[in-house]
Scaffold this active site. Structure first.
Site, PDB file in Angstrom:
ATOM      1  N   SER A 107       0.796  -1.232   0.000  1.00  0.00           N
ATOM      2  CA  SER A 107       0.000   0.000   0.000  1.00  0.00           C
ATOM      3  C   SER A 107       0.826   1.278   0.000  1.00  0.00           C
ATOM      4  O   SER A 107       0.253   2.357  -0.167  1.00  0.00           O
ATOM      5  CB  SER A 107      -0.923   0.022   1.208  1.00  0.00           C
ATOM      6  OG  SER A 107      -1.946  -0.909   1.022  1.00  0.00           O
ATOM      7  N   LYS A 127       0.229   3.412  -2.922  1.00  0.00           N
ATOM      8  CA  LYS A 127      -1.038   4.122  -3.182  1.00  0.00           C
ATOM      9  C   LYS A 127      -0.897   5.633  -3.336  1.00  0.00           C
ATOM     10  O   LYS A 127      -1.460   6.211  -4.277  1.00  0.00           O
ATOM     11  CB  LYS A 127      -2.063   3.785  -2.091  1.00  0.00           C
ATOM     12  CG  LYS A 127      -2.548   2.325  -2.160  1.00  0.00           C
ATOM     13  CD  LYS A 127      -3.378   1.977  -0.927  1.00  0.00           C
ATOM     14  CE  LYS A 127      -3.898   0.550  -0.976  1.00  0.00           C
ATOM     15  NZ  LYS A 127      -4.535   0.172   0.309  1.00  0.00           N
ATOM     16  N   TYR A 176      -3.285  -3.303 -10.266  1.00  0.00           N
ATOM     17  CA  TYR A 176      -3.130  -2.998  -8.834  1.00  0.00           C
ATOM     18  C   TYR A 176      -2.276  -4.059  -8.121  1.00  0.00           C
ATOM     19  O   TYR A 176      -1.383  -3.742  -7.337  1.00  0.00           O
ATOM     20  CB  TYR A 176      -4.520  -2.876  -8.201  1.00  0.00           C
ATOM     21  CG  TYR A 176      -4.499  -2.810  -6.697  1.00  0.00           C
ATOM     22  CD1 TYR A 176      -4.135  -1.632  -6.037  1.00  0.00           C
ATOM     23  CD2 TYR A 176      -4.814  -3.930  -5.917  1.00  0.00           C
ATOM     24  CE1 TYR A 176      -4.101  -1.579  -4.641  1.00  0.00           C
ATOM     25  CE2 TYR A 176      -4.785  -3.882  -4.531  1.00  0.00           C
ATOM     26  CZ  TYR A 176      -4.421  -2.703  -3.901  1.00  0.00           C
ATOM     27  OH  TYR A 176      -4.374  -2.660  -2.533  1.00  0.00           O
ATOM     28  N   TYR A 229      -4.638   4.625   7.617  1.00  0.00           N
ATOM     29  CA  TYR A 229      -5.928   3.953   7.777  1.00  0.00           C
ATOM     30  C   TYR A 229      -6.673   4.497   8.989  1.00  0.00           C
ATOM     31  O   TYR A 229      -6.731   5.696   9.204  1.00  0.00           O
ATOM     32  CB  TYR A 229      -5.744   2.429   7.882  1.00  0.00           C
ATOM     33  CG  TYR A 229      -4.858   1.858   6.834  1.00  0.00           C
ATOM     34  CD1 TYR A 229      -5.177   2.028   5.494  1.00  0.00           C
ATOM     35  CD2 TYR A 229      -3.710   1.174   7.157  1.00  0.00           C
ATOM     36  CE1 TYR A 229      -4.361   1.507   4.506  1.00  0.00           C
ATOM     37  CE2 TYR A 229      -2.893   0.646   6.177  1.00  0.00           C
ATOM     38  CZ  TYR A 229      -3.220   0.821   4.860  1.00  0.00           C
ATOM     39  OH  TYR A 229      -2.410   0.315   3.908  1.00  0.00           O
ATOM     40  N   VAL A 266       1.431  -3.475   3.954  1.00  0.00           N
ATOM     41  CA  VAL A 266       1.509  -4.753   4.677  1.00  0.00           C
ATOM     42  C   VAL A 266       2.794  -5.529   4.379  1.00  0.00           C
ATOM     43  O   VAL A 266       3.055  -6.552   5.003  1.00  0.00           O
ATOM     44  CB  VAL A 266       0.275  -5.656   4.430  1.00  0.00           C
ATOM     45  CG1 VAL A 266      -0.978  -5.034   5.021  1.00  0.00           C
ATOM     46  CG2 VAL A 266       0.098  -5.978   2.963  1.00  0.00           C
TER      47      VAL A 266
HETATM   48  N1  GLN Z   1      -1.860  -5.523  -1.764  1.00  0.00           N
HETATM   49  C1  GLN Z   1      -2.455  -5.349  -0.461  1.00  0.00           C
HETATM   50  C2  GLN Z   1      -3.943  -5.533  -0.572  1.00  0.00           C
HETATM   51  O1  GLN Z   1      -4.522  -5.073  -1.513  1.00  0.00           O
HETATM   52  C3  GLN Z   1      -2.138  -3.986   0.059  1.00  0.00           C
HETATM   53  C4  GLN Z   1      -2.706  -3.741   1.436  1.00  0.00           C
HETATM   54  C5  GLN Z   1      -1.799  -2.936   2.309  1.00  0.00           C
HETATM   55  O2  GLN Z   1      -0.590  -2.844   2.128  1.00  0.00           O
HETATM   56  N2  GLN Z   1      -2.366  -2.397   3.366  1.00  0.00           N
HETATM   57  O3  GLN Z   1      -4.544  -6.147   0.268  1.00  0.00           O
END
Ligand code: GLN
Length: 407
Positions: free
Chosen positions: A69, A72, A194, A246, A264
């Protein structure tokens, strides 16, 4: 002659923060993506890249992990840079969701995901990239992310395959945005782009460089390439500030006060606009999906080095360098960088000096930079007669040899 070794105090600071958190082994590596459950939980690294492109690092800053993420905000940045904010805001909101990253979180009236930092919004951003196929869209993302990092980056194919085969929740989110009319491509195109984006392999140093590219206002401080516009960098930093962590974004802003984004894979990118970018890596995550030791390092650094962006920093240097009286002329030598508050100070303090029997000279020769708003304030101030090298008869004369005030 041997060069004298000068110990880098920033590196020493990074090392001390790193050692402080090393013993914390709470948290778990992400396991909902099977391949991520296999990663070594122990690496720990932190890097800081200044807006001047100087790199400081401690610990495992060469260890590779998937960006997840943390990609993003950078894809949001590429989207607003390419399409403009108005167009992007037709597809995604910018309100903190207060919910986990994988929440079903769509505005009831518009069908937009609440923000581009949660999965639903991020998948929509990936769908807006140029091209029709997943390969095209990923190529645009990949090339943009590489410019932010300043080097070629590979995709971790094992993580990609693992996520693509288990990513039904993300496909479900994409279907909901498709039904709501905000997804910019077919579901499999958007989610494949993605998933590949999340599987880009990076280091803590890469994240620091990427964040530093936002901190400079869009120019990679190492390669010196402009990656996105200043506006796109500011909008991205704003969304990271309100939504980057988040459902922990509010307390993060309170305690740490740096725009940041976690992933993550164990990475966090944080920045202080105008100053530096920081990248951290430690794979064990807390219940919200943020790296336990990454959060701890950023909290410690913010507190110890006074890095909160809303920290009161004392009165800035006055832009009035000196005031000299010479017959019927008062000369105010202005200096340094003048923005709104500097112009306000100059005009408020000096206008009482404008009298019937003398003139005030505002000398901009030592001013290094002036903001557009400040220049407009000077141009429209009562009594400012002209921008001539040498005025006669006016009440306020401006000396502006470099033409900083414009017209
Ligand atoms: N690729 C992970 C997902 O879409 C990214 C989530 C994250 O890093 N919080 O679940």
């Amino acid at each position: 002659m041997a060069a004298t070794e000068v110990r880098d105090p920033v590196r020493a600071a990074l090392e001390s923060v790193l050692e402080e958190v090393r013993s914390r082994t709470s948290g778990e590596v992400a396991s909902y993506i099977p391949e991520l459950a296999r990663v070594d939980p122990d690496p720990l690294g932190v890097a800081l890249v200044s807006v001047h492109g100087i790199v400081h690092e401690a610990g495992d800053t060469d260890a590779h992990f998937t960006i997840q993420s943390v990609s993003k905000p950078f894809v949001f940045a590429l989207a607003v840079d390419a399409l403009g904010l108005d167009e992007v805001l037709k597809h995604v909101g910018v309100e903190p969701s207060g919910e986990p990253f994988n929440a079903i979180s769509l505005e009831p009236a518009t069908g937009r995901p609440l923000n581009p930092m949660i999965n639903a919004g991020a998948i929509v951003m990936s769908s807006l990239m140029a091209g029709d196929t997943a390969d095209d869209k990923f190529a645009a993302i990949h090339s943009g992310i590489q410019k932010f990092a300043g080097r070629d980056l590979i995709v971790d194919e094992a993580v990609f395959t693992s996520e693509a085969t288990t990513g039904d929740r993300n496909r479900a989110l994409a279907y909901l945005t498709l039904a709501a009319g905000t997804l910019g491509a077919p579901v499999d195109v958007a989610t494949t782009a993605y998933f590949r984006q999340c599987s880009i392999s990076v280091t803590a140093r890469d994240l620091a460089t990427m964040a530093a590219t936002l901190a400079t206002g869009g120019v990679n401080p190492i390669t010196r390439e402009r990656v996105i516009s200043e506006n796109a960098a500011r909008w991205t930093s704003a969304v990271m500030t309100s939504c980057g962590m988040y459902d922990e974004s509010g307390s993060w802003l309170l305690r740490v006060g740096m725009p940041a984004k976690s992933g993550v894979g164990g990475g966090i990118a944080a920045e202080l606009p105008g100053q530096f970018g920081i990248g951290t890596f430690s794979p064990r995550l807390d219940a919200k999906g943020n790296s336990v030791r990454g959060v701890a390092m950023l909290e410690a650094m913010s507190a110890r080095f006074e890095l909160h962006q809303l920290q009161h920093r004392g009165d800035p240097l006055s832009p009035i360098g000196s005031l000299t009286r010479d017959d019927d002329e008062t000369v105010a030598s202005l200096r340094g960088e003048i923005f709104f508050a500097g112009a306000e100070e100059v005009l408020a303090r000096l206008s009482p000096l404008v009298s019937d029997d003398g003139c005030l000279v505002l000398d901009f020769a030592d001013v290094t930079r002036i903001g557009d708003a400040a220049a407009r304030m000077f141009r429209s101030a009562p009594g400012v007669a002209g921008r001539r090298a040498d005025g006669g008869g006016e009440k306020v004369v401006v000396r502006d040899p470099e033409g900083l005030l414009g017209h």
